[in-house]
Design a protein around this motif. Structure first.
Motif, mmCIF file in Angstrom:
data_model
loop_
_atom_site.group_PDB
_atom_site.id
_atom_site.type_symbol
_atom_site.label_atom_id
_atom_site.label_comp_id
_atom_site.label_asym_id
_atom_site.label_seq_id
_atom_site.Cartn_x
_atom_site.Cartn_y
_atom_site.Cartn_z
ATOM 1 N N ARG A 125 -5.272 -1.642 12.300
ATOM 2 C CA ARG A 125 -4.323 -2.739 12.032
ATOM 3 C C ARG A 125 -3.362 -2.383 10.912
ATOM 4 O O ARG A 125 -2.139 -2.603 11.016
ATOM 5 C CB ARG A 125 -5.095 -4.014 11.701
ATOM 6 C CG ARG A 125 -4.216 -5.233 11.414
ATOM 7 C CD ARG A 125 -5.074 -6.446 11.064
ATOM 8 N NE ARG A 125 -5.678 -6.323 9.746
ATOM 9 C CZ ARG A 125 -5.183 -6.879 8.633
ATOM 10 N NH1 ARG A 125 -4.064 -7.590 8.707
ATOM 11 N NH2 ARG A 125 -5.797 -6.747 7.485
ATOM 12 N N ILE A 126 -3.870 -1.810 9.821
ATOM 13 C CA ILE A 126 -3.043 -1.434 8.680
ATOM 14 C C ILE A 126 -2.698 0.055 8.724
ATOM 15 O O ILE A 126 -1.574 0.454 8.403
ATOM 16 C CB ILE A 126 -3.763 -1.768 7.361
ATOM 17 C CG1 ILE A 126 -4.019 -3.275 7.260
ATOM 18 C CG2 ILE A 126 -2.966 -1.286 6.160
ATOM 19 C CD1 ILE A 126 -2.765 -4.132 7.250
ATOM 20 N N ALA A 127 -3.635 0.887 9.133
ATOM 21 C CA ALA A 127 -3.432 2.337 9.073
ATOM 22 C C ALA A 127 -2.291 2.802 9.955
ATOM 23 O O ALA A 127 -1.509 3.689 9.563
ATOM 24 C CB ALA A 127 -4.720 3.051 9.467
ATOM 25 N N VAL A 128 -2.164 2.244 11.167
ATOM 26 C CA VAL A 128 -1.123 2.717 12.092
ATOM 27 C C VAL A 128 0.279 2.454 11.536
ATOM 28 O O VAL A 128 1.104 3.378 11.461
ATOM 29 C CB VAL A 128 -1.327 2.099 13.492
ATOM 30 C CG1 VAL A 128 -0.135 2.395 14.386
ATOM 31 C CG2 VAL A 128 -2.602 2.647 14.127
ATOM 32 N N PRO A 129 0.612 1.230 11.112
ATOM 33 C CA PRO A 129 1.955 1.041 10.540
ATOM 34 C C PRO A 129 2.149 1.748 9.208
ATOM 35 O O PRO A 129 3.273 2.158 8.886
ATOM 36 C CB PRO A 129 2.075 -0.475 10.395
ATOM 37 C CG PRO A 129 0.690 -0.999 10.430
ATOM 38 C CD PRO A 129 -0.087 -0.067 11.291
ATOM 39 N N LEU A 130 1.069 1.935 8.442
ATOM 40 C CA LEU A 130 1.204 2.665 7.178
ATOM 41 C C LEU A 130 1.529 4.134 7.448
ATOM 42 O O LEU A 130 2.400 4.721 6.789
ATOM 43 C CB LEU A 130 -0.084 2.539 6.367
ATOM 44 C CG LEU A 130 -0.080 3.142 4.962
ATOM 45 C CD1 LEU A 130 1.004 2.528 4.085
ATOM 46 C CD2 LEU A 130 -1.451 2.973 4.295
ATOM 47 N N ALA A 131 0.857 4.733 8.423
ATOM 48 C CA ALA A 131 1.168 6.116 8.793
ATOM 49 C C ALA A 131 2.579 6.237 9.340
ATOM 50 O O ALA A 131 3.269 7.245 9.105
ATOM 51 C CB ALA A 131 0.148 6.614 9.816
ATOM 52 N N ALA A 132 3.037 5.213 10.047
ATOM 53 C CA ALA A 132 4.392 5.231 10.595
ATOM 54 C C ALA A 132 5.447 5.233 9.491
ATOM 55 O O ALA A 132 6.587 5.659 9.722
ATOM 56 C CB ALA A 132 4.593 4.038 11.523
ATOM 57 N N ARG A 133 5.061 4.771 8.306
ATOM 58 C CA ARG A 133 5.981 4.803 7.162
ATOM 59 C C ARG A 133 5.970 6.141 6.448
ATOM 60 O O ARG A 133 6.629 6.319 5.428
ATOM 61 C CB ARG A 133 5.624 3.696 6.171
ATOM 62 C CG ARG A 133 5.898 2.293 6.697
ATOM 63 C CD ARG A 133 5.563 1.247 5.655
ATOM 64 N NE ARG A 133 6.410 1.339 4.475
ATOM 65 C CZ ARG A 133 7.097 0.324 3.956
ATOM 66 N NH1 ARG A 133 7.052 -0.864 4.551
ATOM 67 N NH2 ARG A 133 7.816 0.480 2.880
ATOM 68 N N LEU A 177 0.827 -1.213 0.000
ATOM 69 C CA LEU A 177 0.000 0.000 0.000
ATOM 70 C C LEU A 177 0.855 1.253 0.000
ATOM 71 O O LEU A 177 0.510 2.245 -0.654
ATOM 72 C CB LEU A 177 -0.938 -0.018 1.206
ATOM 73 C CG LEU A 177 -2.039 -1.084 1.158
ATOM 74 C CD1 LEU A 177 -2.725 -1.212 2.512
ATOM 75 C CD2 LEU A 177 -3.070 -0.761 0.073
ATOM 76 N N ALA A 178 1.975 1.236 0.711
ATOM 77 C CA ALA A 178 2.872 2.395 0.703
ATOM 78 C C ALA A 178 3.414 2.650 -0.700
ATOM 79 O O ALA A 178 3.500 3.802 -1.147
ATOM 80 C CB ALA A 178 4.015 2.171 1.693
ATOM 81 N N ALA A 179 3.763 1.576 -1.400
ATOM 82 C CA ALA A 179 4.257 1.739 -2.773
ATOM 83 C C ALA A 179 3.172 2.283 -3.689
ATOM 84 O O ALA A 179 3.439 3.143 -4.551
ATOM 85 C CB ALA A 179 4.778 0.393 -3.294
#
Length: 237
Positions: A43-51, A25-27
């Motif tokens: 579940r997905i949003a927190v680590p995605l925002a951390a990227r 998703l980041a890519a």
């Protein structure tokens, strides 16, 4: 469900489940913002925002948002409470995503079509909508049977029952606690074939860009049990 939804490090929260999805998703988001339909507890949003990807969410359940707020504040991950098929969210987004079979929580075809249209409303030319969804397991149903076990382990049994006339299924999650009565959570869904999903996308102006069997990019085949489909709005001429 919000109280027991998170299983840190296990099940769908295991790193091998989360990390490939976040990386993909980041890519796809590139330098733009991402909007998650049915953001849940993050579940997905927190680590995605951390990227470093700006993430906004839509979530129907205030209880889920309350759990999310223990991990990220409103400034970090803004969330609008509402229905993902109709709720509008301010901001610029290059990506809308909907993971872990959640489009099936919309119980009519019309609502699922509106979800695609709502995704398109949040995107500009070239924007992407990503859907992760299981493939219906009807090939596993013997004649005359309307249910099957999809998972079992110590203390847990997962059972799907099907209503073929209305294209519905109910997932029964049965947990056995030592010394107590079994607990059952039932989740009703409308299952969707990949080809039907493609037609919904076409009605909303999307084109199918890619489809894989998982977030790591495994080929999608007739035997795949799930898929990650990436739909894209055409670029301006």
């Amino acid at each position: 469900m919000a109280r027991s939804y998170d299983t840190p490090g296990e099940g769908m929260f295991a790193p091998e489940e989360v990390d490939p999805a976040v990386a993909a998703l980041a890519a796809l988001a590139g330098n733009g913002g991402a909007l998650e339909f049915a953001i849940g507890t993050g579940r997905i949003a927190v680590p995605l925002a951390a990227r470093g990807v700006p993430v906004t969410g839509v979530e129907l359940s205030p209880a889920m948002v309350e759990r999310l707020r223990t991990k990220a504040d409103e400034a970090t991950i803004p969330v609008v409470v509402g229905d993902m098929a109709t709720t509008r969210v301010p901001g610029d987004h290059s990506l809308v995503y909907l993971v872990y079979n959640t489009i099936s929580n919309l119980l009519t075809q019309a609502e699922q079509v509106e979800c695609f249209r709502n995704a398109a409303r949040h995107l500009g030319p070239g924007g992407r909508f990503v859907v992760e969804l299981g493939v219906p397991s009807l090939r596993r149903l013997p004649p005359g049977q309307d249910g099957l076990v999809f998972a079992h382990r110590d203390g847990y049994v997962g059972l799907d029952t099907f209503d073929l006339e209305h294209q519905h299924l109910v997932s029964h999650h049965i947990r056995f606690e030592k010394g107590g009565e079994p607990s059952v959570i039932r989740v009703k869904q409308r299952y969707v074939w990949p080809s039907e999903l493609d037609l919904m996308a076409q009605m909303a102006g999307f084109e199918l860009e890619s489809r894989h069997a998982d977030w790591k990019g495994a080929p999608f085949t007739g035997d795949s049990r799930s898929h990650v489909s990436v739909y894209r709005l055409p670029e301006r001429a």
